[in-house]
Scaffold this motif. Structure first.
Motif, mmCIF file in Angstrom:
data_model
loop_
_atom_site.group_PDB
_atom_site.id
_atom_site.type_symbol
_atom_site.label_atom_id
_atom_site.label_comp_id
_atom_site.label_asym_id
_atom_site.label_seq_id
_atom_site.Cartn_x
_atom_site.Cartn_y
_atom_site.Cartn_z
ATOM 1 N N ALA A 284 -14.623 -11.685 -5.385
ATOM 2 C CA ALA A 284 -15.265 -10.496 -4.804
ATOM 3 C C ALA A 284 -16.282 -9.866 -5.752
ATOM 4 O O ALA A 284 -16.132 -9.921 -6.977
ATOM 5 N N ASP A 285 -17.318 -9.264 -5.164
ATOM 6 C CA ASP A 285 -18.280 -8.501 -5.957
ATOM 7 C C ASP A 285 -17.866 -7.039 -6.042
ATOM 8 O O ASP A 285 -18.220 -6.348 -6.993
ATOM 9 N N ALA A 286 -17.157 -6.578 -5.005
ATOM 10 C CA ALA A 286 -16.746 -5.174 -5.018
ATOM 11 C C ALA A 286 -15.425 -4.996 -4.291
ATOM 12 O O ALA A 286 -15.107 -5.751 -3.371
ATOM 13 N N LEU A 287 -14.677 -4.004 -4.753
ATOM 14 C CA LEU A 287 -13.417 -3.628 -4.102
ATOM 15 C C LEU A 287 -13.507 -2.164 -3.699
ATOM 16 O O LEU A 287 -13.888 -1.315 -4.512
ATOM 17 N N VAL A 288 -13.154 -1.893 -2.450
ATOM 18 C CA VAL A 288 -13.015 -0.505 -2.016
ATOM 19 C C VAL A 288 -11.557 -0.327 -1.624
ATOM 20 O O VAL A 288 -11.086 -0.893 -0.640
ATOM 21 N N MET A 289 -10.849 0.433 -2.444
ATOM 22 C CA MET A 289 -9.398 0.568 -2.255
ATOM 23 C C MET A 289 -9.134 1.849 -1.463
ATOM 24 O O MET A 289 -8.807 2.888 -2.023
ATOM 25 N N ALA A 290 -9.313 1.749 -0.153
ATOM 26 C CA ALA A 290 -9.164 2.945 0.685
ATOM 27 C C ALA A 290 -7.753 3.065 1.245
ATOM 28 O O ALA A 290 -7.427 4.052 1.900
ATOM 29 N N ALA A 291 -6.907 2.074 1.005
ATOM 30 C CA ALA A 291 -5.557 2.094 1.586
ATOM 31 C C ALA A 291 -4.713 3.209 0.977
ATOM 32 O O ALA A 291 -4.874 3.553 -0.197
ATOM 33 N N THR B 239 -7.281 -1.040 3.629
ATOM 34 C CA THR B 239 -7.262 0.131 4.511
ATOM 35 C C THR B 239 -5.901 0.307 5.170
ATOM 36 O O THR B 239 -5.088 -0.621 5.193
ATOM 37 N N GLY B 240 -5.662 1.520 5.684
ATOM 38 C CA GLY B 240 -4.390 1.803 6.351
ATOM 39 C C GLY B 240 -3.301 2.178 5.347
ATOM 40 O O GLY B 240 -3.539 2.244 4.140
ATOM 41 N N GLY B 241 -2.121 2.411 5.872
ATOM 42 C CA GLY B 241 -1.000 2.776 5.014
ATOM 43 C C GLY B 241 -0.075 1.587 4.821
ATOM 44 O O GLY B 241 -0.181 0.592 5.535
ATOM 45 N N THR B 242 0.803 1.681 3.837
ATOM 46 C CA THR B 242 1.802 0.613 3.718
ATOM 47 C C THR B 242 3.118 1.102 4.334
ATOM 48 O O THR B 242 3.340 2.297 4.515
ATOM 49 N N MET B 243 3.937 0.134 4.667
ATOM 50 C CA MET B 243 5.203 0.405 5.357
ATOM 51 C C MET B 243 6.308 -0.240 4.507
ATOM 52 O O MET B 243 6.323 -1.465 4.357
ATOM 53 N N GLU B 244 7.169 0.585 3.914
ATOM 54 C CA GLU B 244 8.174 0.050 2.999
ATOM 55 C C GLU B 244 9.525 0.087 3.688
ATOM 56 O O GLU B 244 10.053 1.183 3.960
ATOM 57 N N PRO B 245 10.117 -1.058 4.008
ATOM 58 C CA PRO B 245 11.320 -1.053 4.849
ATOM 59 C C PRO B 245 12.570 -0.496 4.158
ATOM 60 O O PRO B 245 12.800 -0.757 2.976
ATOM 61 N N ILE B 246 13.310 0.286 4.962
ATOM 62 C CA ILE B 246 14.615 0.790 4.522
ATOM 63 C C ILE B 246 15.679 -0.153 5.106
ATOM 64 O O ILE B 246 16.587 -0.588 4.426
ATOM 65 N N ASP B 247 15.488 -0.448 6.380
ATOM 66 C CA ASP B 247 16.347 -1.409 7.082
ATOM 67 C C ASP B 247 15.497 -2.008 8.206
ATOM 68 O O ASP B 247 14.282 -1.761 8.230
ATOM 69 N N PRO B 248 16.044 -2.767 9.126
ATOM 70 C CA PRO B 248 15.160 -3.424 10.112
ATOM 71 C C PRO B 248 14.339 -2.476 10.979
ATOM 72 O O PRO B 248 13.348 -2.893 11.567
ATOM 73 N N VAL B 249 14.758 -1.204 11.091
ATOM 74 C CA VAL B 249 14.016 -0.308 11.992
ATOM 75 C C VAL B 249 13.410 0.906 11.292
ATOM 76 O O VAL B 249 12.556 1.590 11.855
ATOM 77 N N ARG B 250 13.861 1.185 10.080
ATOM 78 C CA ARG B 250 13.349 2.390 9.408
ATOM 79 C C ARG B 250 12.441 1.985 8.248
ATOM 80 O O ARG B 250 12.612 0.919 7.654
#
Ligand code: C5P
Length: 402
Positions: A268-275, A195-206
């Motif tokens: 796991a028996d099931a995966l819910v890929m809501a991310a 769940t949620g979004g991923t955060m892909e770093p550009i630099d330490p703050v972006r």
């Protein structure tokens, strides 16, 4: 802060037996087991244990009659919310009133209005317990699906002994667990939810990120927990939340999510890929902050498609659910294409035109199944979709395991 509707609710009905004092311990043990307990004593039982004790122990207002706070229609509200009703101690009179469907106080009215399982714990003198009238009433209740816990045999009030003793708290709790298990469709099943979004770093703050709040995945995790599943939540960037009873793994990037998932998926028996996984990441995550003057263009590389990669190793007895966020025309067709290209059993395609759905409490979209079924949701509570997905998981895993 994301909050969840409620925990498992128990109504503890208390009849006018001397064992009422032992129900105080039962209340505590039910709370230890994660139940939220509402006590409904009969009016006469207050002679044994008073209202103040129940209110202090349960932390809730205690009523005995339907006439108290009529505007809240307590019996219907309590009956709807109850996951289980436990009546302990149940006296001969209370059993008789229940068997004849009386509704002359708040407890009996609530039982009549409820559809949850009801556990009756009779406790009384052996003469009363073994009396054919009481036995016939218990038979009637059993025939109607009530659960009855046989009383213990031993010392009674005064000098008597025989059958009718209030059982040890642990025996009652054991029965409560057994009832909950038999009403839990995902007992013994492990469900992994991303769940949620991923955060892909550009630099330490972006970073590159998205507007996902994690609400939908968490609603599914919560509904799976309520069905007794063992739930692992691989949590990307979400709004703050506390959800008891899950195994929580916090990740930031798509690669971290993939690593965490591959470690969890085997069992796991099931995966819910809501991310909401970022499709690409900066080729280089600079360890120094990039200067304003140099910050003009980003060179991106594709992230792994975690779901598509995972389905390559999917076992026959696993069920996978994917999500897709789309805009424009032909949402359903886009969803159907992804259902097949990702190799999943179910895919929920949601319309995120104009920034809708992400971060909101409601969702609009279509749940598609590889068997051809479809369910449409229009501004529906995310828990409603959660319950539908969980009920399909129960169905599918039930079919797989015969
Ligand atoms: O391809 P698209 O992003 O529309 O697919 C959505 C589904 O695939 C979601 O279940 C999402 O969690 C998953 N996904 C993934 N890895 C990616 C992108 C999406 O697992 N890199």
């Amino acid at each position: 802060m994301i909050t969840f509707p409620r925990g498992r609710q128990v109504v503890l009905g208390v009849g006018a037996g001397i064992a009422a004092y032992k129900a105080c311990d039962l209340l505590r043990r039910l709370q230890d087991d994660g139940f939220e307990v509402t006590v409904i004593p009969t009016n006469s039982s207050l002679n044994f244990v008073g209202r103040a004790t129940w209110e202090a122990l349960s932390g809730k207002e205690v009523k005995t009659e339907v006439w108290e706070g009529t505007q809240s229609v307590s019996h219907v509200a309590l009956a709807d919310a109850a996951d289980l009703i436990v009546i302990a101690p149940a006296t001969a009179d209370l059993i008789s009133r229940l068997a004849s469907g009386r509704a002359d106080d708040l407890l009996t009215t609530t039982v009549l209005a409820a559809s949850s399982p009801v556990l009756i714990v009779p406790s009384m003198h052996p003469g009363m317990y073994l009396n054919p009238a009481t036995q016939a009433n218990l038979e009637t209740l059993i025939a109607r699906g009530f659960y009855i816990l046989q009383p213990d045999t031993g010392r009674l009030t005064g000098t008597d002994s025989g059958i009718g003793r209030f059982p040890e708290t642990l025996r009652i709790i054991g029965k409560v667990r057994e009832i909950c298990d038999s009403n839990s469709g995902l007992k013994g099943k492990k469900i992994v939810v991303t769940t949620g979004g991923t955060m892909e770093p550009i630099d330490p703050v972006r970073f590159i990120g998205n507007k996902s709040s994690g609400r939908q995945g968490l609603a599914i995790a919560y509904e799976a927990l309520r069905e007794g599943a063992e739930v692992t939540v691989i949590s990307g960037i979400t709004e703050e939340y506390v959800l008891g009873g899950i195994k929580r793994i916090d990740v930031k990037t798509a690669q971290e999510m993939q690593n965490a998932l591959s470690a969890e998926l085997e069992s796991a028996d099931a995966l819910v890929m809501a991310a909401a996984v970022a499709d690409a990441r900066p080729e280089i995550a600079s360890s120094e902050k990039v200067n304003k003057e140099d910050f003009r263009a980003l060179s991106l590389v594709k992230n792994p498609d975690i779901l598509a990669e995972s389905t390559k190793n999917k076992r026959e007895n696993q069920v996978f659910v994917g999500f897709a966020a789309e805009t424009g025309d032909g949402i359903r067709e886009k969803g159907l294409k992804k259902l097949h290209s990702k190799g999943v059993d179910f895919l929920y395609v949601t319309d995120v035109s104009n920034g809708k759905v992400f971060g909101e409490k409601e969702t609009t979209g279509i749940l598609l199944s590889k068997r051809g079924s479809e369910w449409s949701f229009k501004a529906a509570d995310k828990h409603e979709l959660g319950r539908r997905i969980v009920s399909e998981l129960i169905q599918e895993l039930g079919v797989i395991n015969g």
